[in-house]
Design a protein around this motif. Structure first.
Motif, short mmCIF file in Angstrom:
data_model
loop_
_atom_site.label_atom_id
_atom_site.label_comp_id
_atom_site.label_asym_id
_atom_site.label_seq_id
_atom_site.Cartn_x
_atom_site.Cartn_y
_atom_site.Cartn_z
N THR A 130 0.84 -1.19 0.00
CA THR A 130 0.00 0.00 0.00
C THR A 130 0.88 1.24 0.00
O THR A 130 1.83 1.33 0.79
N MET A 131 0.56 2.18 -0.89
CA MET A 131 1.17 3.50 -0.85
C MET A 131 0.05 4.51 -0.72
O MET A 131 -1.06 4.29 -1.23
N GLY A 132 0.35 5.60 -0.05
CA GLY A 132 -0.72 6.55 0.14
C GLY A 132 -0.26 7.93 0.51
O GLY A 132 0.93 8.18 0.73
N TRP A 133 -1.22 8.82 0.54
CA TRP A 133 -1.03 10.19 0.98
C TRP A 133 -1.85 10.42 2.24
O TRP A 133 -3.03 10.05 2.31
N TYR A 134 -1.21 11.03 3.21
CA TYR A 134 -1.86 11.40 4.46
C TYR A 134 -1.64 12.90 4.66
O TYR A 134 -0.75 13.49 4.05
N ARG A 135 -2.43 13.49 5.52
CA ARG A 135 -2.23 14.91 5.82
C ARG A 135 -2.46 15.17 7.30
O ARG A 135 -3.19 14.43 7.97
N GLN A 136 -1.83 16.24 7.75
CA GLN A 136 -1.97 16.63 9.14
C GLN A 136 -2.01 18.13 9.24
O GLN A 136 -1.06 18.82 8.84
N ALA A 137 -3.12 18.64 9.75
CA ALA A 137 -3.27 20.07 9.98
C ALA A 137 -2.85 20.37 11.42
O ALA A 137 -2.89 19.48 12.28
N PRO A 138 -2.46 21.62 11.71
CA PRO A 138 -2.05 21.97 13.07
C PRO A 138 -3.12 21.63 14.10
O PRO A 138 -4.30 21.96 13.92
N LYS A 195 -4.35 18.80 14.77
CA LYS A 195 -5.21 17.67 14.41
C LYS A 195 -4.37 16.42 14.19
O LYS A 195 -3.17 16.48 13.99
N GLU A 196 -5.05 15.27 14.20
CA GLU A 196 -4.36 14.01 13.97
C GLU A 196 -4.11 13.81 12.47
O GLU A 196 -4.83 14.36 11.63
N ARG A 197 -3.10 13.02 12.16
CA ARG A 197 -2.83 12.69 10.77
C ARG A 197 -3.97 11.81 10.25
O ARG A 197 -4.43 10.89 10.93
N GLU A 198 -4.41 12.10 9.02
CA GLU A 198 -5.52 11.36 8.43
C GLU A 198 -5.19 10.89 7.03
O GLU A 198 -4.43 11.55 6.31
N MET A 199 -5.77 9.76 6.67
CA MET A 199 -5.57 9.22 5.33
C MET A 199 -6.31 10.09 4.32
O MET A 199 -7.47 10.45 4.53
N VAL A 200 -5.67 10.38 3.21
CA VAL A 200 -6.29 11.13 2.13
C VAL A 200 -6.63 10.20 0.96
O VAL A 200 -7.76 10.17 0.48
N ALA A 201 -5.63 9.43 0.52
CA ALA A 201 -5.82 8.52 -0.61
C ALA A 201 -4.78 7.41 -0.53
O ALA A 201 -3.66 7.65 -0.08
N ARG A 202 -5.19 6.22 -0.97
CA ARG A 202 -4.28 5.08 -0.96
C ARG A 202 -4.41 4.29 -2.24
O ARG A 202 -5.47 4.28 -2.87
N ILE A 203 -3.33 3.62 -2.62
CA ILE A 203 -3.35 2.73 -3.76
C ILE A 203 -2.62 1.45 -3.37
O ILE A 203 -1.55 1.48 -2.76
N THR A 204 -3.22 0.32 -3.71
CA THR A 204 -2.61 -0.96 -3.36
C THR A 204 -1.74 -1.48 -4.50
O THR A 204 -1.75 -0.93 -5.61
N SER A 205 -1.02 -2.54 -4.22
CA SER A 205 -0.16 -3.13 -5.25
C SER A 205 -0.99 -3.60 -6.44
O SER A 205 -0.50 -3.60 -7.59
N ILE A 264 -5.26 9.79 -6.93
CA ILE A 264 -3.95 9.19 -6.70
C ILE A 264 -3.58 8.35 -7.91
O ILE A 264 -4.44 7.68 -8.51
N SER A 265 -2.29 8.40 -8.28
CA SER A 265 -1.83 7.60 -9.40
C SER A 265 -0.40 7.16 -9.15
O SER A 265 0.26 7.64 -8.23
N ARG A 266 0.05 6.25 -10.00
CA ARG A 266 1.37 5.63 -9.78
C ARG A 266 2.07 5.49 -11.11
O ARG A 266 1.45 5.10 -12.11
N ASP A 267 3.36 5.82 -11.14
CA ASP A 267 4.20 5.61 -12.32
C ASP A 267 5.29 4.64 -11.90
O ASP A 267 6.27 5.02 -11.26
N ASN A 268 5.10 3.38 -12.29
CA ASN A 268 6.04 2.35 -11.84
C ASN A 268 7.45 2.59 -12.38
O ASN A 268 8.43 2.36 -11.68
N THR A 285 7.34 6.47 -8.58
CA THR A 285 6.71 7.70 -8.10
C THR A 285 5.20 7.54 -8.00
O THR A 285 4.59 6.91 -8.88
N ILE A 286 4.63 8.08 -6.94
CA ILE A 286 3.18 8.23 -6.90
C ILE A 286 2.85 9.71 -6.88
O ILE A 286 3.68 10.55 -6.50
N TYR A 287 1.62 10.01 -7.30
CA TYR A 287 1.17 11.39 -7.41
C TYR A 287 -0.17 11.56 -6.69
O TYR A 287 -0.91 10.61 -6.50
N LEU A 288 -0.43 12.79 -6.34
CA LEU A 288 -1.75 13.16 -5.86
C LEU A 288 -2.17 14.43 -6.59
O LEU A 288 -1.62 15.50 -6.33
N GLN A 289 -3.09 14.27 -7.53
CA GLN A 289 -3.63 15.42 -8.23
C GLN A 289 -4.78 15.97 -7.41
O GLN A 289 -5.74 15.25 -7.13
#
Length: 121
Positions: A37-45, A47-57, A73-77, A81-85
């Protein structure tokens, strides 16, 4: 040792767009598809870190409800690199965004250093 490096954050007005990138090094080229699993998480001041988007194998993707239809979310094997548009950004999207890679062969959870996204007029 695996390393994750994010880039692409910045200041954008509400309704604007940004694309975040996360380059994975320390593994064979073209092998990020093997990461469970690869993903993007975010954390605001304050606040707790939260999942934004994930992509599995297998390529399955999931998003938190508040970003569905706006973020992709996308992936360039080939580039390891993974991306978050991120489109139609809102002030509540303001946070530090972190890339995550989780897989047994990576010895568990791995995080990047984060990139700041600020949505403000």
């Amino acid at each position: 040792q695996v390393q994750l490096v994010e880039s692409g954050g910045g200041l954008v007005e509400p309704g604007g767009s940004l694309r975040l990138s996360c380059v994975v090094s320390g593994i064979n080229s073209g092998s990020i598809y093997r990461i469970d699993t690869m993903g993007w998480y975010r954390q605001a001041p304050g606040k707790e870190r939260e999942m934004v988007a994930r992509i599995t194998s297998a390529g399955s993707k999931n998003y938190r409800d508040s970003v569905k239809g706006r973020f992709t979310i996308s992936r360039d094997n080939a580039k390891n690199t993974i991306y978050l548009q991120m489109n139609s950004l809102k002030p509540e999207d303001t946070a530090a965004y972190y890339c995550n890679a989780n897989s047994p062969w990576l010895r568990g959870n791995n995080w990047g250093q984060g990139t700041q996204v600020t949505v403000s007029s």
